[in-house]
Design a protein around this motif. Structure first.
Motif, PDB file in Angstrom:
ATOM      1  N   ALA A   1      17.369 -37.611 -35.559  1.00  8.40           N
ATOM      2  CA  ALA A   1      17.587 -38.328 -34.299  1.00  8.40           C
ATOM      3  C   ALA A   1      18.781 -37.758 -33.553  1.00  8.40           C
ATOM      4  CB  ALA A   1      17.797 -39.809 -34.583  1.00  8.40           C
ATOM      5  N   GLY A   2      18.607 -37.492 -32.253  1.00 10.30           N
ATOM      6  CA  GLY A   2      19.680 -37.005 -31.416  1.00 10.30           C
ATOM      7  C   GLY A   2      19.971 -35.519 -31.528  1.00 10.30           C
ATOM      8  N   SER A   3      19.238 -34.810 -32.339  1.00 15.35           N
ATOM      9  CA  SER A   3      19.504 -33.377 -32.500  1.00 15.35           C
ATOM     10  C   SER A   3      18.657 -32.560 -31.520  1.00 15.35           C
ATOM     11  CB  SER A   3      19.200 -32.936 -33.932  1.00 15.35           C
ATOM     12  OG  SER A   3      17.823 -33.068 -34.202  1.00 15.35           O
ATOM     13  N   THR A   4      19.006 -31.312 -31.402  1.00 12.39           N
ATOM     14  CA  THR A   4      18.224 -30.371 -30.599  1.00 12.39           C
ATOM     15  C   THR A   4      17.444 -29.484 -31.559  1.00 12.39           C
ATOM     16  OG1 THR A   4      19.883 -30.368 -28.851  1.00 12.39           O
ATOM     17  CG2 THR A   4      18.343 -28.537 -28.875  1.00 12.39           C
ATOM     18  N   VAL A   5      16.132 -29.516 -31.427  1.00 20.07           N
ATOM     19  CA  VAL A   5      15.255 -28.710 -32.282  1.00 20.07           C
ATOM     20  C   VAL A   5      15.076 -27.343 -31.635  1.00 20.07           C
ATOM     21  CG1 VAL A   5      12.964 -28.525 -33.302  1.00 20.07           C
ATOM     22  CG2 VAL A   5      14.043 -30.750 -33.090  1.00 20.07           C
ATOM     23  N   ILE A   6      15.334 -26.292 -32.387  1.00 16.71           N
ATOM     24  CA  ILE A   6      15.181 -24.921 -31.899  1.00 16.71           C
ATOM     25  C   ILE A   6      14.082 -24.257 -32.723  1.00 16.71           C
ATOM     26  CG2 ILE A   6      16.292 -22.696 -31.551  1.00 16.71           C
ATOM     27  CD1 ILE A   6      18.953 -24.275 -31.419  1.00 16.71           C
ATOM     28  N   VAL A   7      13.021 -23.862 -32.033  1.00 22.24           N
ATOM     29  CA  VAL A   7      11.879 -23.214 -32.688  1.00 22.24           C
ATOM     30  C   VAL A   7      11.880 -21.738 -32.298  1.00 22.24           C
ATOM     31  CG1 VAL A   7       9.374 -23.154 -32.891  1.00 22.24           C
ATOM     32  CG2 VAL A   7      10.541 -25.346 -32.655  1.00 22.24           C
ATOM     33  N   THR A   8      11.816 -20.877 -33.301  1.00 17.58           N
ATOM     34  CA  THR A   8      11.765 -19.431 -33.093  1.00 17.58           C
ATOM     35  C   THR A   8      10.435 -18.916 -33.616  1.00 17.58           C
ATOM     36  OG1 THR A   8      14.158 -19.309 -33.407  1.00 17.58           O
ATOM     37  CG2 THR A   8      12.926 -17.248 -33.545  1.00 17.58           C
ATOM     38  N   VAL A   9       9.698 -18.211 -32.782  1.00 20.07           N
ATOM     39  CA  VAL A   9       8.413 -17.629 -33.168  1.00 20.07           C
ATOM     40  C   VAL A   9       8.542 -16.116 -33.067  1.00 20.07           C
ATOM     41  CG1 VAL A   9       5.958 -17.452 -32.624  1.00 20.07           C
ATOM     42  CG2 VAL A   9       7.127 -19.638 -32.373  1.00 20.07           C
ATOM     43  N   SER A  10       8.205 -15.428 -34.161  1.00 18.13           N
ATOM     44  CA  SER A  10       8.268 -13.967 -34.209  1.00 18.13           C
ATOM     45  C   SER A  10       6.901 -13.423 -34.595  1.00 18.13           C
ATOM     46  CB  SER A  10       9.287 -13.500 -35.246  1.00 18.13           C
ATOM     47  OG  SER A  10      10.555 -14.025 -34.962  1.00 18.13           O
ATOM     48  N   THR A  11       6.546 -12.294 -34.013  1.00 17.99           N
ATOM     49  CA  THR A  11       5.302 -11.615 -34.364  1.00 17.99           C
ATOM     50  C   THR A  11       5.468 -10.126 -34.090  1.00 17.99           C
ATOM     51  OG1 THR A  11       2.898 -11.624 -34.071  1.00 17.99           O
ATOM     52  CG2 THR A  11       4.237 -11.937 -32.094  1.00 17.99           C
ATOM     53  N   ARG A  12       4.457  -9.348 -34.423  1.00 18.36           N
ATOM     54  CA  ARG A  12       4.473  -7.909 -34.187  1.00 18.36           C
ATOM     55  C   ARG A  12       3.203  -7.534 -33.444  1.00 18.36           C
ATOM     56  NH1 ARG A  12       8.378  -5.415 -36.826  1.00 18.36           N
ATOM     57  NH2 ARG A  12       7.394  -3.385 -36.891  1.00 18.36           N
ATOM     58  N   VAL A  13       3.338  -6.660 -32.470  1.00 20.96           N
ATOM     59  CA  VAL A  13       2.210  -6.197 -31.672  1.00 20.96           C
ATOM     60  C   VAL A  13       1.796  -4.824 -32.174  1.00 20.96           C
ATOM     61  CG1 VAL A  13       1.389  -5.652 -29.355  1.00 20.96           C
ATOM     62  CG2 VAL A  13       3.100  -7.440 -29.678  1.00 20.96           C
ATOM     63  N   SER A  14       0.574  -4.722 -32.660  1.00 17.62           N
ATOM     64  CA  SER A  14       0.059  -3.427 -33.100  1.00 17.62           C
ATOM     65  C   SER A  14      -0.381  -2.628 -31.879  1.00 17.62           C
ATOM     66  CB  SER A  14      -1.136  -3.615 -34.034  1.00 17.62           C
ATOM     67  OG  SER A  14      -0.736  -4.297 -35.190  1.00 17.62           O
ATOM     68  N   LEU A  15      -0.077  -1.341 -31.886  1.00 15.09           N
ATOM     69  CA  LEU A  15      -0.469  -0.503 -30.768  1.00 15.09           C
ATOM     70  C   LEU A  15      -1.978  -0.280 -30.786  1.00 15.09           C
ATOM     71  CD1 LEU A  15       2.385   2.141 -30.818  1.00 15.09           C
ATOM     72  CD2 LEU A  15       2.217   0.061 -29.480  1.00 15.09           C
ATOM     73  N   PRO A  16      -2.623  -0.272 -29.624  1.00 16.87           N
ATOM     74  CA  PRO A  16      -4.077  -0.092 -29.571  1.00 16.87           C
ATOM     75  C   PRO A  16      -4.499   1.286 -30.058  1.00 16.87           C
ATOM     76  CG  PRO A  16      -3.182  -0.676 -27.402  1.00 16.87           C
ATOM     77  CD  PRO A  16      -2.038  -0.497 -28.321  1.00 16.87           C
ATOM     78  N   PHE A  17      -5.634   1.328 -30.734  1.00 18.78           N
ATOM     79  CA  PHE A  17      -6.282   2.558 -31.206  1.00 18.78           C
ATOM     80  C   PHE A  17      -5.452   3.353 -32.202  1.00 18.78           C
ATOM     81  CE2 PHE A  17      -7.664   2.117 -26.663  1.00 18.78           C
ATOM     82  CZ  PHE A  17      -8.875   1.514 -26.955  1.00 18.78           C
ATOM     83  N   LEU A  18      -4.481   2.727 -32.833  1.00 17.31           N
ATOM     84  CA  LEU A  18      -3.669   3.432 -33.818  1.00 17.31           C
ATOM     85  C   LEU A  18      -4.284   3.189 -35.197  1.00 17.31           C
ATOM     86  CD1 LEU A  18      -1.114   5.168 -33.694  1.00 17.31           C
ATOM     87  CD2 LEU A  18       0.159   3.193 -34.414  1.00 17.31           C
TER      88      LEU A  18
END
Length: 151
Positions: free
Chosen positions: A105-122
């Motif tokens: 209660a009363g806190s600030t929730v910080i959500v971090t989302v990380s991913t990797r993008v694969s290069l096309p046709f590699l």
């Protein structure tokens, strides 16, 4: 007077051939760059949407159990909608100020989302698809109510 061989003096049609060859050599890398930028933009928007919507449902949930269920549902939905690879998506949840239970209660929730993008046709040859992947990360914050979890 000796006459030059015809093949050396007749240059008709070479400009078109040079233009097509040079055009293809310049156009292929340009098209590949556009494909890469499109893939990075799609994954960036997906990571940002996942972080923002997950933080929002956690902050608006009535308790920790509902927050976990709703956060997972939203994350799955966004990953599916933006065509993200669910195996590469990593989510981190943190609270400010730091408390033992998160969220609280009363806190600030910080959500971090990380991913990797694969290069096309590699091709996945020698792990090049993993080495040449571009990391993408997004972060969002949502303040919870002072009465969060009490009702």
């Amino acid at each position: 007077m000796t006459e030059r061989p015809r093949r050396w003096s007749d240059e008709s049609g070479t400009a078109a051939l040079e233009f097509v060859t040079l055009g293809v050599l310049l156009l292929v890398p340009l098209v590949y760059l556009v494909l890469i930028l499109g893939a990075v933009q799609e994954q960036t928007l997906g990571a940002e949407a996942a972080a923002r919507h997950t933080a929002r449902v956690i902050g608006q949930a009535p308790d920790a159990e509902a927050a976990a269920e709703r956060g997972d549902a939203v994350l799955r939905s966004v990953v599916r909608e933006y065509g993200m690879d669910a195996d590469t998506v990593q989510v981190g949840i943190d609270c400010r100020p730091a408390r033992t239970p998160c969220p609280a209660a009363g806190s600030t929730v910080i959500v971090t989302v990380s991913t990797r993008v694969s290069l096309p046709f590699l091709p996945p040859l020698f792990g090049l698809d993993r080495i040449a992947a571009i990391p993408v990360q997004a972060q969002a914050a949502q303040r919870t109510s002072r009465l969060w979890g009490s009702g």
